[in-house]
Design an enzyme around this catalytic site. Structure first.
Site, short mmCIF file in Angstrom:
data_model
loop_
_atom_site.label_atom_id
_atom_site.label_comp_id
_atom_site.label_asym_id
_atom_site.label_seq_id
_atom_site.Cartn_x
_atom_site.Cartn_y
_atom_site.Cartn_z
N ASP A 1 65.46 87.51 35.84
CA ASP A 1 67.28 87.55 36.57
C ASP A 1 66.96 89.10 36.65
O ASP A 1 66.18 89.59 37.41
CB ASP A 1 68.75 87.81 34.75
CG ASP A 1 70.13 87.94 35.25
OD1 ASP A 1 70.78 87.35 36.58
OD2 ASP A 1 70.49 88.95 34.84
N ARG A 2 68.17 90.22 35.38
CA ARG A 2 68.30 91.54 36.55
C ARG A 2 66.63 92.15 35.99
O ARG A 2 66.07 92.52 37.59
CB ARG A 2 69.02 92.55 35.77
CG ARG A 2 70.79 91.37 35.31
CD ARG A 2 70.75 91.51 37.13
NE ARG A 2 71.01 92.17 38.20
CZ ARG A 2 71.60 92.76 38.81
NH1 ARG A 2 71.45 91.40 39.62
NH2 ARG A 2 71.56 94.03 39.31
N HIS B 1 80.83 88.13 38.94
CA HIS B 1 80.16 89.59 38.03
C HIS B 1 79.65 90.26 39.23
O HIS B 1 79.77 91.69 39.56
CB HIS B 1 79.72 89.24 37.52
CG HIS B 1 77.87 88.27 37.12
ND1 HIS B 1 77.80 86.98 37.47
CD2 HIS B 1 77.18 88.85 37.31
CE1 HIS B 1 77.04 86.97 37.53
NE2 HIS B 1 76.31 88.06 37.68
N TRP B 2 78.67 89.75 40.91
CA TRP B 2 77.81 90.90 41.35
C TRP B 2 79.05 91.10 41.96
O TRP B 2 79.16 92.35 42.33
CB TRP B 2 77.09 89.47 41.88
CG TRP B 2 75.74 89.65 41.87
CD1 TRP B 2 75.48 89.08 40.23
CD2 TRP B 2 74.43 89.15 43.01
NE1 TRP B 2 74.18 89.04 40.89
CE2 TRP B 2 73.75 89.04 41.72
CE3 TRP B 2 74.10 89.72 43.67
CZ2 TRP B 2 72.44 88.71 42.35
CZ3 TRP B 2 73.44 89.66 44.47
CH2 TRP B 2 72.26 89.13 43.31
N HIS C 1 70.89 78.83 33.96
CA HIS C 1 70.16 80.19 33.93
C HIS C 1 69.07 80.89 33.24
O HIS C 1 68.45 81.88 33.07
CB HIS C 1 71.08 81.03 34.51
CG HIS C 1 70.86 83.12 34.40
ND1 HIS C 1 70.69 82.84 35.93
CD2 HIS C 1 71.34 83.88 33.92
CE1 HIS C 1 70.61 84.01 35.57
NE2 HIS C 1 70.98 84.65 34.46
N TYR D 1 74.11 96.96 38.57
CA TYR D 1 74.63 96.36 39.70
C TYR D 1 74.92 96.82 41.19
O TYR D 1 75.05 96.27 41.73
CB TYR D 1 75.41 95.53 39.60
CG TYR D 1 75.49 94.38 38.18
CD1 TYR D 1 74.60 93.13 39.32
CD2 TYR D 1 75.30 94.13 37.32
CE1 TYR D 1 74.79 91.41 38.46
CE2 TYR D 1 74.85 93.36 36.36
CZ TYR D 1 74.08 91.68 37.28
OH TYR D 1 73.69 90.61 37.18
N ARG E 1 64.17 91.91 38.71
CA ARG E 1 64.51 92.68 40.11
C ARG E 1 64.06 93.94 39.67
O ARG E 1 63.19 94.45 41.11
CB ARG E 1 66.18 92.51 40.29
CG ARG E 1 66.41 91.00 40.81
CD ARG E 1 68.30 91.25 40.49
NE ARG E 1 68.95 89.89 40.75
CZ ARG E 1 68.61 89.25 41.96
NH1 ARG E 1 67.59 89.10 42.87
NH2 ARG E 1 69.18 87.84 41.44
#
Length: 303
Positions: free
Chosen positions: A115-116, A160-161, A281, A222, A119
C-alpha cells in the site's frame, strides 16, 4: 544518526529488537531481526510495521528483516508540514528509510512493501537506485497512473483517496471524532472483514491511530500523493525503474478489478512480473504463507 534500543512490551516479533533510529529528518521506529541478506519491509495505511508480524515469522531464517514505521505513522515522528506537503512526499519518506538502512549498516537491500509503503518504495528505488536490488509491491499500482485512470468504480471503492486530500483540518476533525470507528470502517470493508488482524496487532494499530498526529500525518501522506508526488513523477521524464519488480495484488480486492496492475507497472519499470493472490487488500495478514513464499523466491534471486 543514532540508534536507541527500546524495551519490547508485546509478542508480535519474538526475538526482534525494537529501535528508534534518529535520522536527519525524523525519528523512525523499527523492528530488526532474523539473519541473511537485508530486506526492508514497509507498511500501508492506516497501519504500522506490525502488519508484517506474520510474514516476519516465516522469513526470519532467510533474511535480516527491517520493519519500519513510516514518518507520520505508528511510533515514528510526525514532522510539521508545509503548504506543498513536502515533508510527507514519498521522496522525504524514502529518504528516512534509506538513512535507517545506512544507520543499520545495510548499503544495498531489497524491499517488500504494502500500500502506501509501496509508494515510498517506488520513490526509494528511483532516488536511490544503486542501493535497491529488488522491489516487491502488495496491492497497488503506481500512484500517478491510478489517479490518471480513475473510474467511477475505483472512486467509490477508494473513497478515502479523495476524502483525505481535502484541506486540513476537515478530514482530521471528522476522523478524530471517533478514530477507532473510522479505522474499523476503512479496514473492515474487505472480503475478509476484520479476521486477518491478530488481536495484538489490531490493538497496536488502534493505539497508534488514536494519536491526532498520526491522523494528520496520514492525511498529509495522501495530500502529497495527489500533488508533489505527481510532480516528482513527472520530473522523472519517463525514467523507469531498472530493478526487477514483483507486483502482487488481491484477487478479491479493487486493484485488479479497476486496473491492469502489470500494464501500469510496466509503464514505470523495465522488468515487471506478478499476479493475483487469493485474498483482499491485506495480503500480508490474510495469506502470510503465500506472501512469504513469493518473497523468498523473488528476493532469493538477488543473492
Amino acid at each position: 544518526m543514532s540508534l536507541t534500543e527500546l524495551p519490547v512490551s508485546d509478542n508480535l516479533f519474538p526475538g526482534f529488537r525494537l529501535l528508534d533510529v534518529q535520522t536527519p529528518g525524523a525519528r523512525i521506529r523499527v523492528r530488526v531481526g532474523g539473519e541473511g541478506p537485508p530486506l526492508l519491509l514497509l507498511h500501508g495505511y492506516p497501519q504500522t510495521h506490525a502488519l508484517w508480524h506474520k510474514v516476519a515469522a516465516r522469513l526470519r531464517d532467510r533474511f535480516t528483516l527491517v520493519c519500519a514505521d513510516l514518518r507520520g505513522y505508528g511510533d515514528s515522528d510526525k514532522p510539521p508540514t508545509d503548504s506543498a506537503h513536502q515533508p510527507y512526499s514519498k521522496r522525504a519518506m524514502a529518504q528516512d528509510v534509506a538513512q535507517v538502512m545506512t544507520a543499520l549498516g545495510h548499503e544495498r537491500f531489497c524491499i517488500g512493501a504494502h500500500d502506501r509503503g509501496a509508494r515510498v518504495a517506488h520513490r526509494l528505488a528511483l532516488d536511490h537506485a544503486g542501493r535497491v536490488l529488488r522491489l516487491a509491491t502488495l496491492d497497488i499500482a503506481p500512484t500517478r497512473e491510478m489517479y490518471a485512470n480513475t473510474t467511477d468504480a475505483f472512486a467509490r471503492a477508494y473513497w478515502h483517496w479523495f476524502f483525505l486530500i481535502q484541506p486540513a483540518p476537515f478530514p482530521e476533525r471528522m476522523i478524530g471524532a471517533d478514530p477507532e470507528a473510522y479505522w474499523r470502517k476503512k479496514c473492515g470493508s474487505g472480503s475478509a472483514g476484520m479476521s486477518p488482524f491478530a488481536p495484538e496487532a489490531l490493538a497496536h494499530y488502534l493505539r497508534c491511530f488514536a494519536d491526532p498526529g498520526t491522523i494528520h500525518g496520514s492525511c498529509e501522506d495522501y495530500r502529497a500523493a495527489a500533488t508533489i508526488d505527481i510532480r516528482h513523477d513527472d520530473a522523472d521524464g519517463g525514467r523507469k525503474l531498472a530493478q526487477p519488480l514483483l507486483a502482487l495484488w488481491g484477487a478479491d480486492g479493487i486493484i485488479g478489478k479497476c486496473f491492469d496492475p502489470l500494464a501500469l507497472w510496466r509503464s514505470r519499470a523495465q522488468d515487471v512480473r506478478g499476479h493475483a493472490l487469493p485474498g483482499g487488500h491485506y495480503l500480508a495478514e490474510e495469506v502470510p504463507d503465500l506472501v512469504a513464499a513469493e518473497f523468498t523466491s523473488f528476493f532469493g534471486e538477488a543473492a
